[in-house]
Design a protein around this motif. Structure first.
Motif, mmCIF file in Angstrom:
data_model
loop_
_atom_site.group_PDB
_atom_site.id
_atom_site.type_symbol
_atom_site.label_atom_id
_atom_site.label_comp_id
_atom_site.label_asym_id
_atom_site.label_seq_id
_atom_site.Cartn_x
_atom_site.Cartn_y
_atom_site.Cartn_z
ATOM 1 N N SER B 158 -24.480 17.154 65.178
ATOM 2 C CA SER B 158 -24.390 18.119 64.123
ATOM 3 C C SER B 158 -23.403 17.441 63.260
ATOM 4 N N LEU B 159 -22.846 16.206 63.412
ATOM 5 C CA LEU B 159 -22.079 15.743 62.333
ATOM 6 C C LEU B 159 -22.862 15.159 61.076
ATOM 7 N N PRO B 160 -22.487 15.322 59.754
ATOM 8 C CA PRO B 160 -23.232 14.719 58.960
ATOM 9 C C PRO B 160 -23.104 13.286 59.070
ATOM 10 N N SER B 161 -23.936 12.514 59.590
ATOM 11 C CA SER B 161 -23.568 11.212 60.044
ATOM 12 C C SER B 161 -23.416 10.314 58.904
ATOM 13 N N ILE B 162 -24.181 10.275 57.701
ATOM 14 C CA ILE B 162 -24.076 9.469 56.805
ATOM 15 C C ILE B 162 -22.645 9.424 56.030
ATOM 16 N N ILE B 163 -21.887 10.733 55.880
ATOM 17 C CA ILE B 163 -20.767 10.884 55.480
ATOM 18 C C ILE B 163 -19.856 10.111 56.257
ATOM 19 N N PHE B 164 -19.927 10.024 57.716
ATOM 20 C CA PHE B 164 -19.044 9.395 58.530
ATOM 21 C C PHE B 164 -19.170 7.958 58.616
ATOM 22 N N VAL B 165 -20.644 7.528 58.330
ATOM 23 C CA VAL B 165 -20.761 6.242 58.012
ATOM 24 C C VAL B 165 -20.026 5.609 56.781
ATOM 25 N N ILE B 166 -20.215 6.316 55.883
ATOM 26 C CA ILE B 166 -19.683 5.780 54.483
ATOM 27 C C ILE B 166 -17.949 5.708 54.744
ATOM 28 N N VAL B 167 -17.416 6.702 55.220
ATOM 29 C CA VAL B 167 -15.964 6.880 55.412
ATOM 30 C C VAL B 167 -15.594 5.808 56.292
ATOM 31 N N LEU B 168 -16.190 5.795 57.452
ATOM 32 C CA LEU B 168 -16.059 4.476 58.482
ATOM 33 C C LEU B 168 -16.030 3.249 57.760
ATOM 34 N N ILE B 169 -17.052 2.933 57.070
ATOM 35 C CA ILE B 169 -17.060 1.649 56.533
ATOM 36 C C ILE B 169 -16.129 1.286 55.596
ATOM 37 N N THR B 170 -15.994 2.240 54.809
ATOM 38 C CA THR B 170 -14.681 1.927 53.588
ATOM 39 C C THR B 170 -13.596 1.606 54.460
ATOM 40 N N THR B 171 -13.329 2.648 55.160
ATOM 41 C CA THR B 171 -11.940 2.308 55.881
ATOM 42 C C THR B 171 -11.777 1.366 56.600
ATOM 43 N N LEU B 172 -12.724 0.978 57.313
ATOM 44 C CA LEU B 172 -12.569 -0.425 58.281
ATOM 45 C C LEU B 172 -12.794 -1.779 57.397
ATOM 46 N N GLY B 173 -13.469 -1.600 56.228
ATOM 47 C CA GLY B 173 -13.492 -2.856 55.107
ATOM 48 C C GLY B 173 -12.029 -2.779 54.682
ATOM 49 N N GLU B 174 -11.291 -1.777 54.177
ATOM 50 C CA GLU B 174 -9.994 -1.830 53.547
ATOM 51 C C GLU B 174 -9.222 -2.215 54.493
ATOM 52 N N LEU B 175 -9.217 -1.795 55.795
ATOM 53 C CA LEU B 175 -8.099 -2.321 56.727
ATOM 54 C C LEU B 175 -8.122 -3.685 57.017
ATOM 55 N N LEU B 176 -9.636 -4.283 57.275
ATOM 56 C CA LEU B 176 -9.614 -5.791 57.074
ATOM 57 C C LEU B 176 -9.107 -6.507 55.939
ATOM 58 N N LYS B 177 -9.336 -5.768 54.815
ATOM 59 C CA LYS B 177 -8.912 -6.642 53.596
ATOM 60 C C LYS B 177 -7.652 -6.844 53.572
#
Lengths: 304, 335
Positions: B158-177
């Motif tokens: 029941s999580l809106p998965s697409i939102i979490f994917v977007i948040v997760l990917i931007t978060t991880l991407g920034e962490l890596l940067k």
């Protein structure tokens, strides 16, 4: 009773979702204030952080957020500080809603019709073409379909406007681009449901009593066949309302989807959490409504 | 291996269970042979399988061909070679035309296919491992463990998965940067970013697999051969690995074939939004996004959308037909 329990379960669920979103966006490096046009001085940045309580520990911020939420206040957008999240939702949601609901109607009308025809004409060419088309549209993502529709109907033939959301004419292409995938899904579900129903005993009994084939299809088989479609319609409506941002993006429709991507890139914490919560409420609520509708349609279904 | 042999000397104790177990295992071999025969009769599914094989061959052969021929042919078709031949419509030299920088679209689509298909395979494998383990443990352990694991799946559903994917990917991407890796070796950091994307997509696609595997395990664990092996003192992990997981093979394969198009679609969707692979790397999603960026009222560059989109749609279609064919052949019930 069952539904009351479900409703009670929804509250902690939404809390978990909001907490997850709240923490996740804050984990990302960078904040809402460090991407402004000119690099602000550290003093200004600190002042802003203090003003919006971003200097407090996360759990304290979350508690404050929940407190505001209890009053129906989603907070102020940290990027566009003269707008609060309630305004953004109030502006964008009606547009996204009407797009979603229209696409829902389109998907239901198209899908049920095609599904019914393919099942009634099983094994003939109408079945093969219809079934193939249903499979095909399920495999065409909106970001391929939308530009193709624009190229054909707006740029080449110039029958319909290219973008925006002003008149009913503007709505045709986005609604098709958004709804066609779901129409294919509904058609496949309906066909399968009809074929199952046609094999069941009560249909055989009705046929043995000499009921005309058409009546059989409409009055008996179809009623059973729509049940899987009904249970799919909840997640489908939620998908339509939450998944429309590609279509909104391509057609430049001022809905809510535009904010979703931008806000998570901008670290606009309040907007991200607000929208995540909004979508979760829609998803949970719609599933509840669907399960309730199910008990009305099919008296055999009882929830414990 | 060894302890099983020792144990088998005690088999006389429960002759019937062992006999049933042997019949069970024979039945499952026959079953898979029958399934294979049914599958071969399904025209669309077989055709789809051949299409996918051809696509794979083309993906492997094309770069090799460019490398071996060399010269102007390789130069013209280099997917990253900029030239003045912008927006050429499809023709004898550029079969799919050229894009805004004069690059050959045919080559770009084939090289993009590497990324798109790799995402599909890696993501599917990740979802396979998590889904099968999760479902098998829940189904086999039962009781409270089952309750906890499956409620978790319900919540994630029941999580809106697409939102979490977007948040997760931007978060991880920034962490890596911001990590040291980028400063030390940018190439490695880029690859890690892509791998994160792949794994992340798999990590959100295992829910259905877990539910299905659990259902299968629940019915399997009461079967005679599982009981026999439990009576013989095999450990739960051993029973899961040797008896239960091999027996849900058909179901798992079927859902793999249906998960893969979903993950490919997810990746192209994220790439379309600019959150997926970064240029100069390309996937089908980024190619389509580039094509959409070139829509204007004066000139129609249809080939920039039709060819990448067409290959994407055909691949998804083939995978879906293949999945449907496998499901019919194994007679898998989805609920």
């Amino acid at each position: 009773m069952y539904f009351l329990k479900r409703l009670a379960f929804a509250v902690p669920l939404l809390l978990v979702i909001s907490a997850l979103a709240f923490v996740l966006v804050r984990l990302a490096p960078g904040g809402p204030f460090d991407r402004d046009r000119a690099p602000a001085s550290p003093e200004i940045e600190n002042n802003l952080k203090t003003k919006y309580h971003l200097d407090e520990p996360v759990w304290k911020q979350y508690g404050r957020y929940l407190g505001d939420l209890a009053h129906g206040d989603f907070g102020v957008s940290l990027k566009y500080r003269n707008h609060n999240v309630n305004d953004i939702i109030a502006q964008g949601l009606p547009v996204s809603m009407s797009l979603g609901v229209l696409a829902f109607g389109f998907a239901m009308a198209g899908g049920l019709t095609v599904g019914f025809i393919t099942a009634a004409r099983r094994g003939r060419w109408a079945d093969y073409t219809g079934s193939f088309l249903a499979m095909l549209v399920v495999c065409v993502p909106g970001f391929v379909l939308a530009p193709l529709l624009i190229l054909i109907f707006a740029v080449k033939l110039q029958w319909l406007p290219v973008a925006l959301w002003d008149s009913p004419w503007h709505m045709i292409l986005p609604v098709i681009a958004l709804g066609l995938y779901f129409a294919g899904k509904v058609a496949r579900l309906t066909r399968e449901g009809m074929l199952n129903a046609m094999q069941s005993e009560f249909v055989t009994a009705a046929r043995a009593k000499g009921l005309a084939e058409n009546k059989l299809l409409f009055k008996h088989a179809f009623r059973i066949a729509v049940l899987p479609v009904v249970s799919y319609s909840g997640p489908m409506l939620a998908d339509l309302l939450t998944g429309s941002f590609i279509v909104e993006n391509i057609f430049q429709i001022p809905g809510i989807g535009v904010f979703l991507v931008n806000s998570s890139l901008n670290r606009d914490y309040t907007v991200v959490v607000g929208l995540a919560l909004l979508y979760a409420v829609l998803l949970v609520g719609l599933n509840l409504v669907v399960d309730f509708a199910y008990t009305l349609l099919d008296p055999r279904v009882k929830y414990e | 291996m060894n302890d099983e042999k020792v144990d088998s000397s005690k088999l006389i104790v429960d002759g019937t269970a062992v006999g049933e177990a042997a019949v069970d295992s024979q039945l499952s071999t026959i079953n898979s042979q029958l399934a294979w025969q049914r599958f071969k009769k399904n025209r669309p599914a077989v055709l789809s399988a051949w299409f996918l094989v051809a696509l794979l061959l083309a993906i492997v052969a094309w770069p090799l061909l460019l490398k071996t021929t060399g010269g102007s042919f390789a130069h013209i078709h280099n997917p990253n070679q900029l030239s003045d031949a912008q927006f050429l419509p499809p023709g004898a030299q550029h079969w799919f035309g050229t894009d805004v920088h004069g690059r050959d679209v045919f080559s770009r689509v084939l090289f993009g296919a590497q990324v798109s298909l790799l995402v599909g395979v890696v993501g599917t494998l990740v979802s396979l491992v998590i889904g099968v383990l999760w479902g098998a443990v829940a189904g086999y352990a039962g009781g409270r463990v089952d309750g906890f694991l499956m409620r978790t799946v319900d919540v994630l559903y029941s999580l809106p998965s697409i939102i979490f994917v977007i948040v997760l990917i931007t978060t991880l991407g920034e962490l890596l940067k911001h990590s040291h890796l980028v400063a030390n070796s940018p190439a490695l950091a880029k690859q890690i970013r892509v791998m994160l994307l792949f794994v992340g997509l798999g990590a959100i696609s295992w829910l259905t697999m877990a539910r299905i595997v659990r259902g299968q395990v629940l019915t399997l664990r009461t079967r005679a051969f599982v009981e026999a092996s439990r009576v013989l003192g095999a450990r739960p992990w051993r029973i899961l690995a040797r008896h239960i997981i091999p027996n849900i093979f058909g179901v798992v394969i079927t859902y793999l074939a249906l998960t893969m198009p979903a993950i490919i679609l997810y990746e192209s969707f994220l790439s379309f939004l600019g959150l997926g692979v970064e240029p100069p790397m390309a996937s089908w999603g980024t190619l389509i996004a580039e094509g959409v960026g070139q829509i204007n009222p004066i000139r129609v560059y249809w080939w920039l959308i039709v060819f990448p989109g067409g290959v994407l749609v055909t691949t998804l279609l083939a995978l879906n037909f293949l999945g449907d064919g496998l499901r019919d052949a194994w007679d898998v019930k989805s609920k």
